[in-house]
Design an enzyme around this catalytic site. Sequence first.
Site, PDB file in Angstrom:
ATOM      1  N   GLU A 310       0.839  -1.212   0.000  1.00 28.88           N
ATOM      2  CA  GLU A 310       0.000   0.000   0.000  1.00 28.88           C
ATOM      3  C   GLU A 310       0.870   1.257   0.000  1.00 28.88           C
ATOM      4  OE1 GLU A 310      -2.747  -0.801  -0.921  1.00 28.88           O
ATOM      5  OE2 GLU A 310      -2.764  -2.871  -0.204  1.00 28.88           O
ATOM      6  N   TYR A 399      -1.494  -7.745 -11.123  1.00 28.49           N
ATOM      7  CA  TYR A 399      -0.486  -7.685 -10.061  1.00 28.49           C
ATOM      8  C   TYR A 399       0.780  -8.442 -10.461  1.00 28.49           C
ATOM      9  CZ  TYR A 399      -4.147  -6.169  -6.787  1.00 28.49           C
ATOM     10  OH  TYR A 399      -5.133  -5.472  -6.155  1.00 28.49           O
TER      11      TYR A 399
END
Length: 630
Positions: A310, A399
């Site tokens: 994050e 991803y």
Amino acid sequence: MKRITAILALSVLSASAVADPHSFAKPEKFLVRHVDLDLRADFAARRLEGTAELTVEQVDPEAKELVLDTSGLEIRTVHLIEMSGHARVLAFRLGDLDPILGSPLTIEFPHCCAATAEMRIRIDYRTSSEAAALQWLEPAQTSGPHPFMYTQGQAILARSWIPIQDSPGIRMTYSARIRTPPELVAVMSAARVEDSAAAPGEHRFEMKQPIPAYLIALAIGDLAFQPLGDRVGVWAEPSRLAAAAYELADLQRMLETGERMAGPYRWDRYDVLIMPRAFAYGGMENPRISFVSPSIIAGDRSLVSTVVHELAHSWSGNLVTNATWDDFWLNEGFTSYLERRMVETLYGKRRAEMEDSIAYEGLVQTIADLKAAGLENDTDLKLNLAGRDPNEGTSDVAYDKGARFLRFLESRFGRPAFDAFLRDYFDAHAFRSMTTEAFRAELLARLEKPGAPRIAVEEIDAWIYGPGLPPTMIAVPKGVFESVDRVAADWRAGKIATADLPVKDWVPQEWVRFLDQQPAHIAHAKLGELRTAFQLGADGNAEIALSWLQLVIRAGYEPAFPDLEKFLLATGRWRLVETLFRDLARTEAGIALGRQIYAKAKPGYHASIRGAVERLIYPPTPAPEAGPAV
Ligand code: BES
Ligand code: ZN
């Protein structure tokens, strides 16, 4: 003359003006530059209510209508705030509801306003009690006696709580006044404005850096704060604060590692908010304050890669943003690549390789699943999600295929040259959006420069526009799990007794590997031994629990089904929930069990997660026009 101005304005917009199939906004006509929110959180009615005042720039002097994205909003009035402060009523209309995109809100301008002027438009509204961005949690779903609420904007949910141009290519600053019950605290993806004169339950925020609407975020609950360095800290419900602070002891070091890799951190502070267990994601990269699932608190700091991830979005995603959701890999692929590199610096090569290897296995499975479902196009990096919910494009492909593409480029460039390329990229495009095509063009231009490596355009395009994993993929190092794999095989063959498994030496990632290696036909007696010897179940390290429960499903090991149910009722986290329901959906019996569990778990899940689970266990029946299968 006017026409020329419009064309000029368009070319200035260039990158952000690419058509976004998931927004009704017309950025070539008007651009929202700032949003000022004044909202009250009504927990009883499960609504936010108040005003959004938009500062709007007229791009096309001929434009007469401002179109905003909304979903389920009840619009009361729209006013133009004139220089004098006088509010003039504007006519508006809400268009038909599109099940994915919501309803366009069209605001009409009278012949009053000078072209290119900045205008302030005040919209008085309230959200629906079913607003998709909002999750309202009962006290029983928190770790204390108070309720909790939060917003989740990504991908296209911001429009369900703010009337806005909800496209990742359009950036704006924002400010807010949020009123909450007096005993609760609000946090936002913005700087807190301390105001000693503020009434209890009144919270003010200011976000000076321009961000796309999906990154405007709010959470309200019984929250306490602990600093963990001069720029970093953690928010959590009070009963969780100490454990959270222990787990995140490396936060400052993480931030410094990110800066060394990707360039200066441009958001001033970096805090983490530990969410209740129902939170829909492992983490959400809201600027200045990542929202993070408590499932990463393992007690041994073994799962903090999610926080690294994050944080890495502070560069890839928040600073340089995918222009549309078709370019999602630019957000997540870059972030997963940075995450792995940062984990390597912070926790060593071995840990990074283990996580890489686990991610790779997941990617291979995902590609096979997508292919089997006839969705091979979704294994390209560049997606085509027009007409679909962008969450459907959220898979390991963006991803992990994305990260492997960058790993390939790194290997050809060499690390120092590739790192320099990345830093330049973040610097050159800071606070802007990026399309896959613009990235590709920039990469090709870089390859023209003296000293650049030889990479054929076909090799690049095989990654971006081709399915699956291209032959240029850098193989995952085999060594890291060699000893666990040997133990796993020996244990299965009865050469090692359960009691003699060398688990004391294992980090959680090795446990995950050990469990993932076990086949569907494993003897149930062996699973029983594992379960009792190591208390495998719904609790403990969330990643180990996930791998164990996947094995339980794969092997049809009924004695542990209650643990599966317990786990799925306790967490709302997308990857954990979706992975298990996807595994259940592989068999008829699994679908039946999945539907039973889902009926109980559904009220605790965020709207996005419900959508994802329902697509798995209640798949749409193919349309009759599709014709018979060949
Ligand atoms: N931005 C994502 C979460 C997300 C994706 C929200 C798509 C809405 C739509 C976030 O950065 C993320 O990737 N979270 C992961 C954790 C990460 C370590 C892979 C998650 O939630 O599991
Ligand atoms: Zn991410």
